[in-house]
Structure formats: structure tokens, C-alpha cells
Design a protein around this motif. Structure first.
Motif: not given
Lengths: 305, 330
Positions: A49, A52, A54-56, A77, A85, A88, A102, A105, B139, B141-142, B144-146, B151, B324-325, B327-330
Motif C-alpha cells: 500500500r 502505490v 495508499l498509505i503515507r 503512479l 489484495e 477491486d 479506469l 482516468m 475496496g 477506492i484503491k 481510484l487512488l492508484t 486525490r 487527501i491525508r 491512509d487507506v488501510m485494509g
């Protein structure tokens, strides 16, 4: 050395004082299939994550195709396709609509690629059916099609063989091999070691949030295979003396029809030459080849074989 | 790739999920029930009073209100409402304006006047609560954001789609109200005069010095415009809840509880003046058009607009900052 497609340095993530991932570093080069191994809960998904965006990350740097993910996430990206996982998908849309959502985008070129990529993953027949009606394998393939829409330089797959039958796994393996042959880098996380051993060139092994081993699969396996089996004419003491001279720590274990000894390749060559000089009858020398599972278990301290 | 494409994506998803269509079906069903009920009520009233002459009916209502006004048990707020009703009725009688002239257009007017506090916001909540949280729980959103799209752009496209859908909803309310009620009342009434400019304070003082009439179509433009504004505000608040709460169902629950709580509050807590700074107490914007007294003293039209605007902007700011800030966790 050429520039890596994915370069990870000192990646670390802390959440509320708990360190999930610590000091993860590795490089993935063009055309390489890179395996990311670890038991469940070791930090594989957290790391992916972070790769890509998703997590900072709390600390550390991710550079994809020359772009720093923190400073320029959009550019970084744009050359990455991923499945994190699970694939989606929107179950209420058709396969084509899912791809279109997608593709739009990512620009006009991606929209024009939809048909070709659907064909590549053998989904053309069912492309206009609702995803709700797809089997798990078809969803997995649609997920890969989504990831390939941007013609990525780096494909990141998190547990891609989950839920696939043996034929599906085999198909996926050859598909990924072909992609890598065409120059794409593939980054795969898994806990199925036999899969990774068959598929990957290099691996990183992560445990409790820390990378404990990295290297090429061949090198790691060789390193984990110190035992050489010597089949000699008889249980003669001359052969034993020679082998003891070259074996690591001088330990030679007599077995039926020969000896086991831990040796490097150089030591094997020298020992074989000396046995010949002394007139010993040598029938066979084999290194007992470890599997990636042995490497993994040794590295993670999960037991020894 | 343009921003409009992203908005298009969001609208497609919403329509293909059939959530918007369900809202429309609810709307049509309610229109039919209300129109039928109103028709029956007016027939029953005519039977009771013994005449269908509107002047006689209105006169009856005024004397009824006057009688209630002398009851020692009613609260000041109720008194204010009664006084406003009496003054308006007398004014309408004096100027020969039938406030309950039947017709599809009058039905549209009363539907928005009544629905602006609860019904229309409820429909908006059903649509808006889903916008972000469904992508989180699904899920997707993952994905869309990658895709290399910033964001804030992803979230802004969702907001744009929501505002578009709200506009469509308000349009659908107008169209379905006209189409369905016309079956019962006939399709007329665009030019009927409507009284404007009653100024009622919460103590029940009615100022008649600025009263004037507008044609009903002009009144409709204003009240549906206010309805749209209220819907945008509720939409923004639900949008924030949708980004903060992962589950669509609980997001919807939170918003509905807030809305219904606010409606109760504006009836019960008329003396608690801090309540006037809450957005849900300020939804009755059409009340400022037709001269009903505000629920809490000190509330004016600009005040309510300001409160709603400030809350909406703050809600959207929170949504964007968090989205925006996070974290997209599981």
C-alpha cells in the motif's frame, strides 16, 4: 548498472506508536519478476500500500521509474498497474464498463486499449456481462486487465494466486513470464513459496515488518543447500579422510552407500580431484538442493529441515 | 482525460447502482399518495362546512384559529403561528385571493413548502451517504487512488456528481409533482397570485406593511431554488459523513438522526437560542417566503442562509482534508 524501475529505501510505517514496517529496502529492475515473501501479518500488504501511495510512509523513499512517489505521486503512479489484495471491481457494472471507468482516468489511449487487453486476458466473450456473474478466476483476470490498461512498466500484484485453481495458477504464471519477457517488471507478494520459486528471479523475505533476506532465487537456494551427497565405492576410510579435509567444520556423516558433507562448490571440486588421485571409486556427487521453503523457514526461524 | 469524464464516471455508477431510480420511485409513490390524500381532505372539508365556497371555508378557519388563540394551554410559539394564520387569512379575504385554489401548480408549491425540512433532505441523504463510503467498503477506492489522478480531483468529481444528481432530484420533484397531482387537480395555476412579504416575528407580531403578490410560477422558482440550496447543504453534510464513516448504512443513520433530531429540536427547544446555529434548525427557508414565524427568535432569512453556508463549506473542507491525508488501510 541500469536504473531500477522500483527503488525502495528505508521504508517505515508507524501507526499510533506501533511499527508495522521497518527499514524495508530493495530494487526491482526491468523485466524482473520479484517475489515479496512473508508470513501473514508480516507487513506485506502495508508495504504494498505504501508502494502505490495508499498509505503515507512515516519514513523512507519510494522511487518508481525515476519519480519520487511522495513528491510527484501522479507521475510515479502513471507507470504502475496494481491489484491490492483483491481485484477491486464494481459488481453492478459490466466488465467493459469496469475497464472503461479506469481507462477514462488514464487518457484516450487507455480507452482504445480496452478491447485488446480484454482479449489478452481471454475475457472478450463475457466482457459485456455484469461482473456480479463472473467467477473468481474471471474477476482475477479482469483485475489484471485493469492493471494493464496504463501499459505499466511495473505491475504490482498482491497475492495474485489466491482463489485460483491449479490450471488458473499455471496460466497466470506463463502470462506473467511473457509480460516480463517483454520488459515489464512484476512485483508479487505471496506466501505460496512453491509458486514464487517457479515464477520469480529475485525475492525479498519479510518478517515482523523487517526485510531479513534479499537476493536472487538461485543464490538463496544455493546458499541454503550446503549438503553434498557423495556416493563412493565402499565405506573406505581413505575417502572419508579426504572428505573430512574439505568439509565445513570437518564433519562427515556416513550414510548408506556414501557420505553427507557440507561443502562449497570449490571444496567439492578439490575433494573430487583428490579422491581420484588416491584411487577412490567415486560414483556420484550431488548437492542436495534446498527449496525456497527451506530458505524461508531458515530465514524466518520457523524450523529447520 | 478531463474532469468532466470523472464526473461522468461517478454519475454512471450512481445510476447503474439504481439508487437514484429507487429514490425517484419513492418520490412518485409519495406524490400519488399526497395528491390523493389532499383531494380527499378538501372533499371532506367541503362536506363538513357544507360549502365548497373558499371564502366561507377560510372564514371558518380564521374563527377556529381565533378560538384556539384564547386557550390558556398553548405555547407562545403556537400562538405566533396562529396569529400569522389569522392575519394572512384576513388579508387574503380582503384582497380576494384564494390561498387553496386547487391545481397542480399549487400542489407543487405546498409540496416543497412542507417537504423542505424533512422529506427532500431525506431523499438527498439516501443519495449522498453512498458517494464515498461505498467505495471504501467495496475496496474500489484503491483503484481510484492508484491511477495517477490527484486525490482532491477524485473527491471533487464525486462532489460534482452529487450536486448534479441533487439538481436532477429537485427537477424530478417539480416534474413529478406537476404530472401526478395534475391527474387529481387539473394542470392549472401558473398565474395564480401568491402573497409575499408577511413578516412574522417569533412573538407573533405580523407586519403587513410590505405585503405584495407575485404570480405562482415566480414563487415556485424561488421556493424550488431554496429547496435546491437546502439540498446542497444537506448533501455536503452527508458527503462529509460519507468520507468519515466507512459504512454507508451508519452514515445514513447518523444523518437521518441529525435531521430528525433537528426537526424535533425546532419544535421543542424554542427557548434554547443556541440551537439556531445548528444547520438542521435552519432548513425551513420557504417559511421566510410565506411568512411563517421562525422556530427560534432572532432567526432571519440572511441568518439562516449564512448558517447553512458556513456549515456546508466547513463540512466540505473537512471532507477534502481527511480524504487527501488519510491512509487507506485494509
Amino acid at each position: 548498472m541500469e536504473e531500477p524501475v522500483l527503488s525502495v529505501r528505508g521504508l517505515e510505517k508507524q501507526v499510533r506508536g506501533r511499527t508495522l514496517v521497518k527499514d524495508v529496502s530493495f530494487d526491482v529492475y526491468r523485466g524482473q519478476v520479484f517475489g515479496f515473501l512473508g508470513p501473514n501479518g508480516a507487513g506485506k500488504t502495508t508495504t504494498i500500500r505504501m508502494l502505490v501511495g495508499l498509505i503515507r510512509p512515516s519514513r523512507g523513499q519510494v522511487v518508481i521509474n525515476g519519480h519520487d512517489l511522495q513528491k510527484n505521486p501522479s507521475a510515479a503512479l502513471r507507470s504502475v498497474g496494481c491489484i491490492v489484495e483483491n481485484p477491486d471491481l464494481y459488481p453492478y457494472l459490466s466488465g467493459w464498463e469496469n475497464l472503461y471507468q479506469l481507462a477514462v482516468m488514464q487518457g484516450r489511449a487507455a480507452v482504445e486499449r480496452i478491447e485488446r487487453i480484454a482479449d489478452l486476458v481471454h475475457l472478450s466473450d463475457r466482457l459485456h456481462d455484469k461482473v456480479r456473474t463472473y467467477s473468481l478466476g474471471m474477476r482475477q483476470r479482469l483485475g489484471i486487465a485493469q492493471a494493464l490498461l496504463c501499459e505499466p512498466k511495473l505491475l504490482i500484484l498482491d497475492e495474485p494466486t489466491n482463489g485460483l485453481d491449479p490450471a488458473g495458477i499455471h496460466e497466470l504464471r506463463s502470462f506473467l513470464r511473457d509480460l516480463a519477457k517483454d520488459g515489464m517488471s512484476v512485483f508479487i507478494s505471496s506466501h505460496l513459496l512453491a509458486e514464487i520459486e517457479l515464477l520469480c528471479d529475485s525475492v525479498a523475505i519479510i518478517r515482523a515488518g523487517t526485510v531479513i533476506r534479499t537476493g536472487s532465487v538461485d543464490a538463496l537456494i544455493t546458499e541454503a543447500s550446503p549438503t553434498v551427497v557423495w556416493r563412493v565405492g565402499s565405506q573406505d576410510t581413505a575417502a572419508r579422510t579426504v572428505l573430512q579435509k574439505y568439509a565445513a567444520n570437518g564433519v562427515v556423516e556416513p550414510v548408506d552407500g556414501g557420505f553427507h558433507a557440507n561443502m562449497t562448490d570449490d571444496a567439492v571440486a578439490a575433494a573430487a580431484a583428490e579422491l581420484a588421485r588416491q584411487g577412490c571409486r567415486l560414483y556420484e556427487v550431488t548437492r542436495r538442493r534446498a527449496t525456497l521453503e527451506d530458505v524461508f523457514l531458515q530465514a524466518t526461524g520457523g524450523g529447520t529441515t | 482525460m478531463t474532469f468532466l469524464h470523472l464526473v461522468g464516471n461517478e454519475v454512471t455508477k450512481m445510476l447503474r447502482k439504481r439508487r437514484f431510480q429507487v429514490v425517484l420511485i419513492i418520490l412518485f409513490a409519495m406524490m400519488a399518495v399526497f395528491a390523493y390524500g389532499e383531494k380527499q381532505a378538501s372533499l371532506a372539508l367541503a362536506r363538513q362546512i357544507g360549502t365548497s365556497n373558499w371564502q366561507a371555508q377560510l372564514q371558518q378557519q380564521i374563527s377556529h384559529a381565533e378560538n384556539r388563540l384564547h386557550s390558556p394551554f398553548i405555547s407562545n410559539a403556537e400562538k405566533a403561528v396562529l396569529q400569522a394564520t389569522i392575519k394572512e387569512g384576513q388579508f387574503e379575504l380582503a384582497h380576494n385571493i384564494n390561498p387553496s385554489a386547487p391545481g397542480a401548480v399549487s400542489f407543487m408549491k405546498s409540496f416543497m413548502d412542507q417537504g423542505i425540512t424533512l422529506l427532500v433532505p431525506l431523499l438527498v441523504i439516501v443519495i449522498a451517504s453512498d458517494m464515498v463510503s461505498s467505495e471504501m467498503s467495496g475496496g474500489t477506492i484503491k483503484m481510484l487512488l492508484t491511477r495517477g489522478v490527484a486525490r482532491w480531483k477524485v473527491l471533487a468529481s464525486k462532489l460534482g456528481a452529487l450536486f448534479l444528481l441533487i439538481a436532477m432530484l429537485v427537477g424530478a420533484i417539480a416534474v413529478s409533482g406537476y404530472a401526478v397531482s395534475g391527474i387529481f387537480f387539473g394542470y392549472q395555476g401558473w398565474r395564480l397570485p401568491v402573497l409575499m412579504g408577511f413578516q412574522t416575528t417569533s412573538t407573533g407580531y405580523v407586519n403587513l406593511s410590505h405585503v405584495y403578490t407575485v404570480p405562482q410560477w415566480e414563487y415556485l422558482l424561488m421556493s424550488y431554488g431554496l429547496g435546491f440550496f437546502v439540498s446542497l447543504c444537506i448533501g455536503s453534510l452527508s458527503f462529509m459523513v460519507s468520507t468519515l464513516v466507512r459504512s454507508t448504512a451508519s452514515g445514513m443513520g447518523i444523518m437521518m438522526a441529525a435531521l430528525i433530531g433537528g426537526t424535533l429540536l425546532s419544535v421543542l427547544a424554542t427557548n434554547w437560542s443556541i440551537a439556531k446555529y445548528l444547520p438542521v434548525v435552519n432548513l425551513q427557508l420557504s417559511g421566510y417566503l410565506n411568512g411563517s414565524p421562525p422556530p427560534i427568535s432572532g432567526m432571519t432569512f440572511p441568518f439562516s442562509l449564512a448558517v447553512l453556508t458556513v456549515w456546508s463549506v466547513a463540512a466540505l473542507a473537512v471532507s477534502f482534508i481527511v480524504f487527501i491525508r488519510q491512509d487507506v488501510m485494509g
